[in-house]
Design a protein around this motif. Structure first.
Motif, PDB file in Angstrom:
ATOM      1  N   LEU A 111       1.434 -26.353  12.879  1.00  0.00           N
ATOM      2  CA  LEU A 111       0.368 -26.138  12.032  1.00  0.00           C
ATOM      3  C   LEU A 111      -0.220 -27.318  11.539  1.00  0.00           C
ATOM      4  CD1 LEU A 111       2.349 -24.032   9.164  1.00  0.00           C
ATOM      5  CD2 LEU A 111       0.809 -22.912  11.245  1.00  0.00           C
ATOM      6  N   ASP A 112      -1.662 -27.014  11.183  1.00  0.00           N
ATOM      7  CA  ASP A 112      -2.700 -28.199  11.081  1.00  0.00           C
ATOM      8  C   ASP A 112      -2.126 -28.787   9.444  1.00  0.00           C
ATOM      9  OD1 ASP A 112      -4.573 -27.175   8.460  1.00  0.00           O
ATOM     10  OD2 ASP A 112      -4.199 -25.602   9.980  1.00  0.00           O
ATOM     11  N   ALA A 113      -2.433 -30.177   8.918  1.00  0.00           N
ATOM     12  CA  ALA A 113      -1.843 -30.811   7.908  1.00  0.00           C
ATOM     13  C   ALA A 113      -2.075 -29.785   6.856  1.00  0.00           C
ATOM     14  CB  ALA A 113      -2.388 -32.050   7.973  1.00  0.00           C
ATOM     15  N   GLN A 114      -3.342 -29.731   6.349  1.00  0.00           N
ATOM     16  CA  GLN A 114      -3.333 -28.785   5.310  1.00  0.00           C
ATOM     17  C   GLN A 114      -2.704 -27.489   5.188  1.00  0.00           C
ATOM     18  OE1 GLN A 114      -7.669 -28.433   4.075  1.00  0.00           O
ATOM     19  NE2 GLN A 114      -7.422 -26.749   2.873  1.00  0.00           N
ATOM     20  N   THR A 115      -2.743 -26.603   6.123  1.00  0.00           N
ATOM     21  CA  THR A 115      -1.889 -25.422   5.968  1.00  0.00           C
ATOM     22  C   THR A 115      -0.569 -25.878   5.930  1.00  0.00           C
ATOM     23  OG1 THR A 115      -3.671 -24.510   7.574  1.00  0.00           O
ATOM     24  CG2 THR A 115      -1.555 -23.309   7.508  1.00  0.00           C
ATOM     25  N   LYS A 116      -0.051 -26.957   6.739  1.00  0.00           N
ATOM     26  CA  LYS A 116       1.434 -27.259   6.554  1.00  0.00           C
ATOM     27  C   LYS A 116       1.706 -27.450   4.930  1.00  0.00           C
ATOM     28  CE  LYS A 116       4.573 -30.389   8.537  1.00  0.00           C
ATOM     29  NZ  LYS A 116       4.658 -31.566   9.683  1.00  0.00           N
ATOM     30  N   LEU A 117       0.871 -28.438   4.458  1.00  0.00           N
ATOM     31  CA  LEU A 117       1.386 -28.689   2.955  1.00  0.00           C
ATOM     32  C   LEU A 117       1.425 -27.311   1.925  1.00  0.00           C
ATOM     33  CD1 LEU A 117      -0.875 -31.849   2.386  1.00  0.00           C
ATOM     34  CD2 LEU A 117       1.617 -31.646   2.420  1.00  0.00           C
ATOM     35  N   LEU A 118       0.198 -26.529   2.318  1.00  0.00           N
ATOM     36  CA  LEU A 118       0.287 -25.323   1.666  1.00  0.00           C
ATOM     37  C   LEU A 118       1.282 -24.416   1.632  1.00  0.00           C
ATOM     38  CD1 LEU A 118      -3.436 -24.460   1.606  1.00  0.00           C
ATOM     39  CD2 LEU A 118      -2.226 -25.550  -0.243  1.00  0.00           C
ATOM     40  N   LEU A 119       1.782 -24.196   3.010  1.00  0.00           N
ATOM     41  CA  LEU A 119       3.079 -23.419   3.520  1.00  0.00           C
ATOM     42  C   LEU A 119       4.241 -23.849   3.008  1.00  0.00           C
ATOM     43  CD1 LEU A 119       2.832 -20.524   4.792  1.00  0.00           C
ATOM     44  CD2 LEU A 119       3.373 -21.761   6.992  1.00  0.00           C
ATOM     45  N   GLN A 120       4.352 -25.098   3.179  1.00  0.00           N
ATOM     46  CA  GLN A 120       5.504 -25.792   2.521  1.00  0.00           C
ATOM     47  C   GLN A 120       5.776 -25.317   1.085  1.00  0.00           C
ATOM     48  OE1 GLN A 120       4.827 -29.929   3.122  1.00  0.00           O
ATOM     49  NE2 GLN A 120       5.740 -29.836   5.138  1.00  0.00           N
ATOM     50  N   ASN A 121       4.771 -25.358   0.386  1.00  0.00           N
ATOM     51  CA  ASN A 121       4.822 -25.000  -1.110  1.00  0.00           C
ATOM     52  C   ASN A 121       5.042 -23.577  -1.229  1.00  0.00           C
ATOM     53  OD1 ASN A 121       4.234 -26.807  -3.470  1.00  0.00           O
ATOM     54  ND2 ASN A 121       2.960 -25.019  -4.090  1.00  0.00           N
ATOM     55  N   SER A 122       4.410 -22.680  -0.425  1.00  0.00           N
ATOM     56  CA  SER A 122       4.740 -21.210  -0.603  1.00  0.00           C
ATOM     57  C   SER A 122       6.436 -20.881  -0.414  1.00  0.00           C
ATOM     58  CB  SER A 122       3.443 -20.623   0.389  1.00  0.00           C
ATOM     59  OG  SER A 122       3.915 -19.217   0.431  1.00  0.00           O
ATOM     60  N   PHE A 123       6.512 -21.432   0.722  1.00  0.00           N
ATOM     61  CA  PHE A 123       7.800 -21.240   1.416  1.00  0.00           C
ATOM     62  C   PHE A 123       8.932 -21.827   0.095  1.00  0.00           C
ATOM     63  CE2 PHE A 123       8.806 -20.583   6.130  1.00  0.00           C
ATOM     64  CZ  PHE A 123       7.570 -19.697   6.201  1.00  0.00           C
ATOM     65  N   ALA A 124       8.694 -22.715  -0.303  1.00  0.00           N
ATOM     66  CA  ALA A 124       9.915 -23.642  -1.302  1.00  0.00           C
ATOM     67  C   ALA A 124       9.826 -22.538  -2.568  1.00  0.00           C
ATOM     68  CB  ALA A 124       9.238 -25.038  -1.658  1.00  0.00           C
ATOM     69  N   GLU A 125       8.641 -22.266  -3.144  1.00  0.00           N
ATOM     70  CA  GLU A 125       8.541 -21.142  -4.221  1.00  0.00           C
ATOM     71  C   GLU A 125       9.361 -19.891  -4.008  1.00  0.00           C
ATOM     72  OE1 GLU A 125       4.295 -20.824  -5.069  1.00  0.00           O
ATOM     73  OE2 GLU A 125       4.353 -22.449  -6.544  1.00  0.00           O
ATOM     74  N   THR A 126       8.886 -19.501  -2.710  1.00  0.00           N
ATOM     75  CA  THR A 126       9.643 -18.155  -2.349  1.00  0.00           C
ATOM     76  C   THR A 126      11.036 -18.016  -1.998  1.00  0.00           C
ATOM     77  OG1 THR A 126       7.373 -17.373  -1.253  1.00  0.00           O
ATOM     78  CG2 THR A 126       9.447 -16.311  -0.551  1.00  0.00           C
ATOM     79  N   ILE A 127      11.454 -19.107  -1.420  1.00  0.00           N
ATOM     80  CA  ILE A 127      13.035 -19.273  -1.108  1.00  0.00           C
ATOM     81  C   ILE A 127      13.684 -19.489  -2.537  1.00  0.00           C
ATOM     82  CG2 ILE A 127      14.712 -20.870   0.080  1.00  0.00           C
ATOM     83  CD1 ILE A 127      12.563 -20.971   2.181  1.00  0.00           C
ATOM     84  N   ALA A 128      13.089 -20.309  -3.399  1.00  0.00           N
ATOM     85  CA  ALA A 128      13.632 -20.738  -4.918  1.00  0.00           C
ATOM     86  C   ALA A 128      13.773 -19.226  -5.581  1.00  0.00           C
ATOM     87  CB  ALA A 128      13.090 -21.756  -5.654  1.00  0.00           C
ATOM     88  N   GLU A 129      12.835 -18.387  -5.436  1.00  0.00           N
ATOM     89  CA  GLU A 129      12.758 -17.324  -6.192  1.00  0.00           C
ATOM     90  C   GLU A 129      13.971 -16.454  -5.929  1.00  0.00           C
ATOM     91  OE1 GLU A 129       9.854 -13.441  -5.992  1.00  0.00           O
ATOM     92  OE2 GLU A 129       9.027 -15.281  -6.948  1.00  0.00           O
ATOM     93  N   VAL A 181      18.746 -35.842  -2.719  1.00  0.00           N
ATOM     94  CA  VAL A 181      17.373 -36.291  -3.368  1.00  0.00           C
ATOM     95  C   VAL A 181      17.394 -35.541  -4.588  1.00  0.00           C
ATOM     96  CG1 VAL A 181      14.993 -35.450  -2.745  1.00  0.00           C
ATOM     97  CG2 VAL A 181      16.473 -35.463  -0.800  1.00  0.00           C
ATOM     98  N   ASP A 182      17.607 -36.624  -5.513  1.00  0.00           N
ATOM     99  CA  ASP A 182      17.766 -36.597  -6.945  1.00  0.00           C
ATOM    100  C   ASP A 182      16.295 -36.393  -7.531  1.00  0.00           C
ATOM    101  OD1 ASP A 182      18.825 -36.249  -9.299  1.00  0.00           O
ATOM    102  OD2 ASP A 182      19.317 -38.194  -9.359  1.00  0.00           O
ATOM    103  N   LEU A 183      15.534 -35.538  -7.212  1.00  0.00           N
ATOM    104  CA  LEU A 183      14.160 -35.496  -7.429  1.00  0.00           C
ATOM    105  C   LEU A 183      13.834 -33.913  -8.197  1.00  0.00           C
ATOM    106  CD1 LEU A 183      11.855 -37.364  -4.879  1.00  0.00           C
ATOM    107  CD2 LEU A 183      12.598 -38.232  -7.013  1.00  0.00           C
ATOM    108  N   PRO A 184      12.993 -34.032  -9.205  1.00  0.00           N
ATOM    109  CA  PRO A 184      12.872 -32.480  -9.718  1.00  0.00           C
ATOM    110  C   PRO A 184      11.538 -31.759  -8.627  1.00  0.00           C
ATOM    111  CG  PRO A 184      11.505 -34.101 -10.683  1.00  0.00           C
ATOM    112  CD  PRO A 184      12.279 -34.920  -9.923  1.00  0.00           C
ATOM    113  N   ASN A 185      11.455 -30.561  -9.148  1.00  0.00           N
ATOM    114  CA  ASN A 185      10.273 -29.775  -8.308  1.00  0.00           C
ATOM    115  C   ASN A 185      10.675 -29.578  -6.708  1.00  0.00           C
ATOM    116  OD1 ASN A 185       8.483 -29.747 -10.664  1.00  0.00           O
ATOM    117  ND2 ASN A 185       8.075 -31.772 -10.113  1.00  0.00           N
ATOM    118  N   ARG A 186      11.799 -29.081  -6.758  1.00  0.00           N
ATOM    119  CA  ARG A 186      12.138 -28.554  -5.455  1.00  0.00           C
ATOM    120  C   ARG A 186      11.351 -27.458  -4.849  1.00  0.00           C
ATOM    121  NH1 ARG A 186      17.103 -25.484  -3.596  1.00  0.00           N
ATOM    122  NH2 ARG A 186      15.615 -23.792  -3.577  1.00  0.00           N
TER     123      ARG A 186
END
Length: 256
Positions: A165-183, A221-226
């Motif tokens: 994926l292109d850089a912008q789509t990649k960033l947005l999709l990483q976020n979407s995947f992370a939210e969905t998987i966490a849910e 990775v000891d950071l919030p907002n996974r």
């Protein structure tokens, strides 16, 4: 723990009759609900590791366990998502999402209900009757994730799902995947060449050496907002973690 690798070694016979060792004596665990990434040089056995987890390859020695049970072949506990979405072009999106359920004892009505639920969760409302060619690359990957989640696996395996994926789509999709998987609460194992991606999405990261792949480091990775990589991306500590990975992979030496 959801996933365990015990002293895992995999060898392949080459056309010349020689033996190639892809990974050697790999041992680590992934806890229930955890997101773990594996990074390493090209050819170090990352994809081989996922294929053995999915039961597509058998180890030469050692074993893979899912929920304490040895993996002896393809099984219903694992969902495998590859670099390409592999959507069937002659099926619309909701039918593609239903595909994995068709070989299971699930009624047609329940198949549709589960497919529509995952379609909404992956933010594809209104696109259920579209065909793959009518969707963008990012939307197709979200449909592939919905198809994976629809079978309700215990573990999700991600083989560089954002690499094309292109850089912008990649960033947005990483976020979407992370939210969905966490849910969904799913246990997830990601392999990637993108060091920042591993930091942004993971609880822990394992670093493999050059072939034969062996674990050379484990980084927590000891950071919030996974569940929100775009927020995590703004944290200065992300660069520090990426630098750690860079050093473990000895990329500094290769860049000189």
């Amino acid at each position: 723990m959801a996933l365990e690798f015990r002293n895992l070694t995999k060898q392949f016979a080459t056309n010349s009759g020689a033996v190639l060792t892809a990974i050697r004596d790999v041992t680590f665990t992934v806890n229930t609900g955890e997101f773990v990434s594996v990074v390493g040089p090209s050819g170090c056995g990352k994809s081989t590791l996922l294929s053995m987890t999915a039961g597509l390859y058998q180890p030469t020695s050692g074993e893979v366990l899912v929920s304490g049970e040895p993996v002896n072949g393809p099984n219903d506990h694992v969902g495998f998502m590859l670099q390409k979405d592999l959507l069937l072009p002659w099926r619309n999106i909701v039918s593609n999402i239903e595909f994995g359920l068709e070989s299971r004892p699930v009624s047609k009505a329940e198949r549709r209900e589960r497919a529509m639920f995952e379609l909404r969760r992956c933010h594809l409302d209104g696109f259920e009757h579209q065909y793959p060619y009518q969707l963008s690359g990012g939307m197709r990957q979200r449909a592939a994730l919905a198809r994976t989640l629809a079978i309700d696996p215990e573990i999700i395996l991600l083989d560089e799902p954002f690499s094309a994926l292109d850089a912008q789509t990649k960033l947005l999709l990483q976020n979407s995947f992370a939210e969905t998987i966490a849910e969904s609460g799913k246990t997830t194992l990601l392999i990637t060449h993108d060091l920042a991606e591993a930091v942004l999405m993971s609880d822990r990261i394992f670093v493999l050496s050059e072939r034969p792949g062996q674990i050379v480091a484990e980084i927590r990775v000891d950071l919030p907002n996974r569940n929100h990589p775009l927020k995590r991306r703004m944290m200065p500590e992300v660069a520090d973690y990426a630098s750690q990975l860079f050093r473990h992979l000895k990329l500094e030496e290769k860049a000189i």
